[in-house]
Design an enzyme around this catalytic site. Structure first.
Site, PDB file in Angstrom:
ATOM      1  N   GLU A 151     -24.690   3.666   8.252  1.00 18.43           N
ATOM      2  CA  GLU A 151     -23.623   3.857   8.603  1.00 18.43           C
ATOM      3  C   GLU A 151     -23.316   5.141   7.778  1.00 18.43           C
ATOM      4  O   GLU A 151     -23.496   5.615   6.551  1.00 18.43           O
ATOM      5  CB  GLU A 151     -22.566   3.078   8.549  1.00 18.43           C
ATOM      6  CG  GLU A 151     -23.245   1.401   8.780  1.00 18.43           C
ATOM      7  CD  GLU A 151     -22.493   0.824   8.245  1.00 18.43           C
ATOM      8  OE1 GLU A 151     -22.903  -0.838   8.747  1.00 18.43           O
ATOM      9  OE2 GLU A 151     -21.880   0.354   7.272  1.00 18.43           O
ATOM     10  N   CYS A 186     -18.878   9.656   2.429  1.00 17.07           N
ATOM     11  CA  CYS A 186     -20.102   7.989   1.903  1.00 17.07           C
ATOM     12  C   CYS A 186     -20.830   7.831   3.100  1.00 17.07           C
ATOM     13  O   CYS A 186     -21.153   8.234   3.867  1.00 17.07           O
ATOM     14  CB  CYS A 186     -18.880   6.332   1.859  1.00 17.07           C
ATOM     15  SG  CYS A 186     -20.324   5.520   1.434  1.00 17.07           S
ATOM     16  N   CYS A 208     -31.709  -2.230   2.330  1.00 18.20           N
ATOM     17  CA  CYS A 208     -31.625  -2.148   0.660  1.00 18.20           C
ATOM     18  C   CYS A 208     -32.571  -3.348  -0.131  1.00 18.20           C
ATOM     19  O   CYS A 208     -32.452  -4.253   0.839  1.00 18.20           O
ATOM     20  CB  CYS A 208     -30.329  -2.347   0.364  1.00 18.20           C
ATOM     21  SG  CYS A 208     -29.636  -2.168  -1.635  1.00 18.20           S
ATOM     22  N   CYS A 265     -28.361  -7.437  -3.885  1.00 17.46           N
ATOM     23  CA  CYS A 265     -27.034  -7.841  -4.848  1.00 17.46           C
ATOM     24  C   CYS A 265     -26.210  -9.304  -3.368  1.00 17.46           C
ATOM     25  O   CYS A 265     -25.924  -8.448  -2.050  1.00 17.46           O
ATOM     26  CB  CYS A 265     -26.361  -6.793  -4.998  1.00 17.46           C
ATOM     27  SG  CYS A 265     -27.439  -5.646  -6.000  1.00 17.46           S
ATOM     28  N   CYS A 306     -22.949  -8.089  -1.441  1.00 15.86           N
ATOM     29  CA  CYS A 306     -23.205  -6.432  -0.466  1.00 15.86           C
ATOM     30  C   CYS A 306     -24.100  -7.121   0.779  1.00 15.86           C
ATOM     31  O   CYS A 306     -24.841  -7.928   0.579  1.00 15.86           O
ATOM     32  CB  CYS A 306     -23.846  -5.544  -1.639  1.00 15.86           C
ATOM     33  SG  CYS A 306     -24.528  -4.452  -0.854  1.00 15.86           S
ATOM     34  N   CYS A 326     -19.098  -0.863   3.104  1.00 15.46           N
ATOM     35  CA  CYS A 326     -20.668  -2.031   2.764  1.00 15.46           C
ATOM     36  C   CYS A 326     -21.688  -2.270   3.648  1.00 15.46           C
ATOM     37  O   CYS A 326     -21.876  -3.578   3.795  1.00 15.46           O
ATOM     38  CB  CYS A 326     -19.956  -2.987   1.540  1.00 15.46           C
ATOM     39  SG  CYS A 326     -18.880  -2.443   0.404  1.00 15.46           S
TER      40      CYS A 326
HETATM   41  N1  SAH Z   1     -26.945   0.578  -4.220  1.00 16.43           N
HETATM   42  C1  SAH Z   1     -26.100   1.580  -4.695  1.00 16.43           C
HETATM   43  C2  SAH Z   1     -24.910   2.646  -3.749  1.00 16.43           C
HETATM   44  C3  SAH Z   1     -23.875   1.594  -2.776  1.00 16.43           C
HETATM   45  S1  SAH Z   1     -23.324   0.323  -2.800  1.00 16.43           S
HETATM   46  C4  SAH Z   1     -24.876   0.937  -5.983  1.00 16.43           C
HETATM   47  O1  SAH Z   1     -25.587  -0.072  -5.484  1.00 16.43           O
HETATM   48  O2  SAH Z   1     -24.840   1.904  -6.932  1.00 16.43           O
HETATM   49  C5  SAH Z   1     -21.952   0.956  -3.403  1.00 16.43           C
HETATM   50  C6  SAH Z   1     -20.769   0.630  -3.745  1.00 16.43           C
HETATM   51  O3  SAH Z   1     -19.997  -0.471  -3.374  1.00 16.43           O
HETATM   52  C7  SAH Z   1     -22.053  -0.393  -4.676  1.00 16.43           C
HETATM   53  O4  SAH Z   1     -20.736  -0.036  -6.360  1.00 16.43           O
HETATM   54  C8  SAH Z   1     -22.346  -1.885  -4.644  1.00 16.43           C
HETATM   55  O5  SAH Z   1     -21.951  -2.052  -5.525  1.00 16.43           O
HETATM   56  C9  SAH Z   1     -20.374  -1.725  -4.628  1.00 16.43           C
HETATM   57  N2  SAH Z   1     -19.865  -2.699  -2.726  1.00 16.43           N
HETATM   58  C10 SAH Z   1     -21.470  -3.763  -2.616  1.00 16.43           C
HETATM   59  N3  SAH Z   1     -21.291  -4.926  -1.679  1.00 16.43           N
HETATM   60  C11 SAH Z   1     -19.535  -4.484  -2.066  1.00 16.43           C
HETATM   61  C12 SAH Z   1     -18.332  -5.602  -1.546  1.00 16.43           C
HETATM   62  N4  SAH Z   1     -18.816  -6.185  -0.741  1.00 16.43           N
HETATM   63  N5  SAH Z   1     -17.110  -5.467  -2.194  1.00 16.43           N
HETATM   64  C13 SAH Z   1     -16.897  -3.874  -3.117  1.00 16.43           C
HETATM   65  N6  SAH Z   1     -17.597  -3.467  -3.348  1.00 16.43           N
HETATM   66  C14 SAH Z   1     -19.473  -3.654  -2.865  1.00 16.43           C
END
Ligand code: SAH
Length: 372
Positions: free
Chosen positions: A110, A123, A130, A134, A137, A365
Site C-alpha cells: 500500500e 507514505c 513485515c 509488533c 500493527c 498500517c
Molecule cells: N517498520 C517501521 C515503519 C512502518 S510502521 C517502523 O516500525 O517504524 C510506521 C509507524 O506506524 C510505526 O511507528 C509503527 O509502530 C506505527 N504503527 C503500526 N501499527 C500501528 C497502529 N495500529 N496504530 C498506530 N500506529 C501504528
C-alpha cells in the site's frame, strides 16, 4: 553426526523470480552501460531518465523525442511495469488517497498520499509484509513475504508525484514534497533497496527525483547497526524511531526486536544519528489505552530522552492508535493523551499529537492489504 536437514518450510526460498529490472534500480552511469548492452547510445538512457524522473512519464507514446521505432523496446528494457493498482480509495474530501498495489508476483503493498495546505506527503511501503511482529500493527500479523526492490519503492513516489502534478488530487496541481517510509515493512531490514531508493529520491534529475533529504523520513523499529550506518551515509534524511515504550519490560512485548537492542541502546543510536546529521529525530509513540499511556511512563520517557541533553535533538510524536480489527489494543482516552503531552512538555520535550487521516478507508498500517 550430521545435523538433520531443516524441513523445507524453514529453508530460504530458492530460485524465486525477482522483480523486473527498472531504470530506478540503477545509477545514471549504470543505465548508460545497460543501454550500450542492448545496442543503444548511453544518452538514450538519460532521455528515458528525464521522462521518468522529471516529466514523471513512463508511457512510451508520450516520449516523442525518441525514435518511434525504438520507443517500445527502450521502455521494455528500462521501464517495465512494476505494479498494478488494484484499488484506490479517497477520504478527507479527496486530499487523502490510498492505493493498494499488486506487485509482479501477486504480493500486495500500500501507499497513501496525503495533501496538506503546505505540503504533500506520500507514505510508502518497503517490504511486502513485515518480519518485526509488533502485536499492535496490522502488517506485523502476516509476517514477511519479501523485500521490495529499489524501483518498486521509488515507483510509489513517482506515481504520487505524478498524481500531484496532474491536478487529479483535490486542490489542483501541486508538488509532492515529502516521503515517509511508514507504510508496510521495516525499511532498515531491507537496507540495500531502501538506501538505493533514498539515493534515487534525493539525487537531482535525471538521476533521481530531486527531493530534499530532510523531507524524506525513514521510520524504524530500531535496528541499531543500520541506524549507525545510515548516519554515516551522508544523506541527512529524517529518522523516526518507533519507540512506543520507555522501558524494556513493555517494549520487549510491543516491539519484539527490543530483546536484541534495548531501549538504552536504541535511543543512544537515535541520539548519535541526531548528533552526526544535525537532524532532529522523531520518536514515534502509538498511544495504547492502559498499555503504554500511564503518566509515569510519560515521565520515564522524558527522563530517558533528556538524559542525552536537551539541545533539541529529539521530539515526540504521539500517534492515536489505529485500532486493528480483532486486536486487544485500543486507543488511549483523550484525557490520558493530554496528560501524557503535558508531562513530556513539562520536562522540556517538544511533543505533537499526529493528526489521523483516512481512518474510514483503512489508510493506516497495512489494514487494507490485510483485509484483501
Ligand atoms: N517498520 C517501521 C515503519 C512502518 S510502521 C517502523 O516500525 O517504524 C510506521 C509507524 O506506524 C510505526 O511507528 C509503527 O509502530 C506505527 N504503527 C503500526 N501499527 C500501528 C497502529 N495500529 N496504530 C498506530 N500506529 C501504528
Amino acid at each position: 553426526m550430521n545435523p538433520k536437514p531443516l524441513p523445507l518450510v524453514f529453508s530460504a526460498p530458492r530460485g524465486r523470480a525477482k522483480p523486473p529490472r527498472h531504470l530506478a534500480d540503477l545509477t545514471l552511469e549504470e543505465r548508460g552501460e545497460a543501454a550500450k548492452e542492448i545496442g543503444l547510445p548511453a544518452f538514450r538512457a538519460k532521455q528515458l531518465s528525464t521522462h521518468y524522473f522529471e516529466r514523471l512519464v513512463d508511457d512510451p507514446d508520450q516520449m516523442t523525442d525518441l525514435p518511434a521505432a525504438q520507443r517500445a523496446e527502450m521502455a521494455e528494457a528500462f521501464l517495465p511495469r512494476l505494479m498494478t493498482p488494484l484499488r484506490t480509495l479517497e477520504a478527507d474530501k479527496g486530499t487523502t488517497r490510498k492505493t493498494l498495489w499488486k506487485l509482479f508476483d501477486g504480493a500486495l503493498v500500500e501507499s497513501v498520499l496525503m495533501r496538506y495546505p503546505d505540503r504533500a506527503t506520500v507514505c510508502i511501503s518497503s517490504q511486502a509484509g513485515c518480519g518485526m511482529a509488533c502485536p499492535f500493527c496490522a502488517t506485523g500479523q502476516g509476517g514477511l513475504q519479501r523485500n521490495m526492490s529499489t524501483a518498486e519503492i521509488v515507483h510509489q513516489v513517482v506515481v504520487a508525484a505524478r498524481e500531484m502534478a496532474s491536478g487529479e488530487v483535490a486542490g489542483g496541481p501541486g508538488r509532492l514534497s515529502n516521503v515517509v517510509f511508514m507504510g508496510m515493512g521495516e525499511p532498515l531490514a531491507n537496507w540495500k533497496s531502501v538506501i538505493g531508493a533514498v539515493r534515487r529520491l534525493t539525487e537531482p534529475a535525471p538521476s533521481g527525483l530531486g527531493l530534499s533529504a530532510r523531507h524524506v523520513t525513514v521510520s524504524t523499529v530500531g535496528l541499531v547497526p543500520r541506524i549507525n550506518q545510515l548516519a554515516e551515509e551522508g544523506i541527512p534524511v529524517t529518522l523516526a524511531l518507533s519507540l512506543h515504550a520507555p522501558d524494556d519490560e513493555l517494549r520487549n512485548d510491543l516491539v519484539p526486536i527490543n530483546t536484541r537492542f534495548s531501549v538504552a541502546e536504541t535511543v543512544e543510536a537515535a541520539w548519535n544519528y541526531a548528533r552526526t546529521t544535525k537532524r532532529r529525530v522523531s520518536i514515534e509513540y502509538a498511544m495504547m489505552r492502559d498499555i503504554n499511556d500511564q503518566a509515569w511512563r510519560a515521565d520515564l520517557l522524558a527522563d530517558v530522552l533528556t538524559s542525552y541533553g536537551d539541545w533539541g535533538w529529539v521530539h515526540v510524536n504521539l500517534i492515536p492508535l489505529n485500532e486493528v480489527r480483532g486486536s486487544q489494543f485500543t486507543r488511549s482516552r483523550d484525557e490520558d493523551t493530554d496528560e501524557f503531552v503535558r508531562r513530556l512538555e513539562a520536562k522540556g520535550v517538544p511533543t505533537t499529537v499526529r493528526d489521523t487521516r483516512g481512518n474510514e478507508i483503512d489508510a493506516a498500517c497495512g489494514q487494507l492489504a490485510a483485509s484483501e
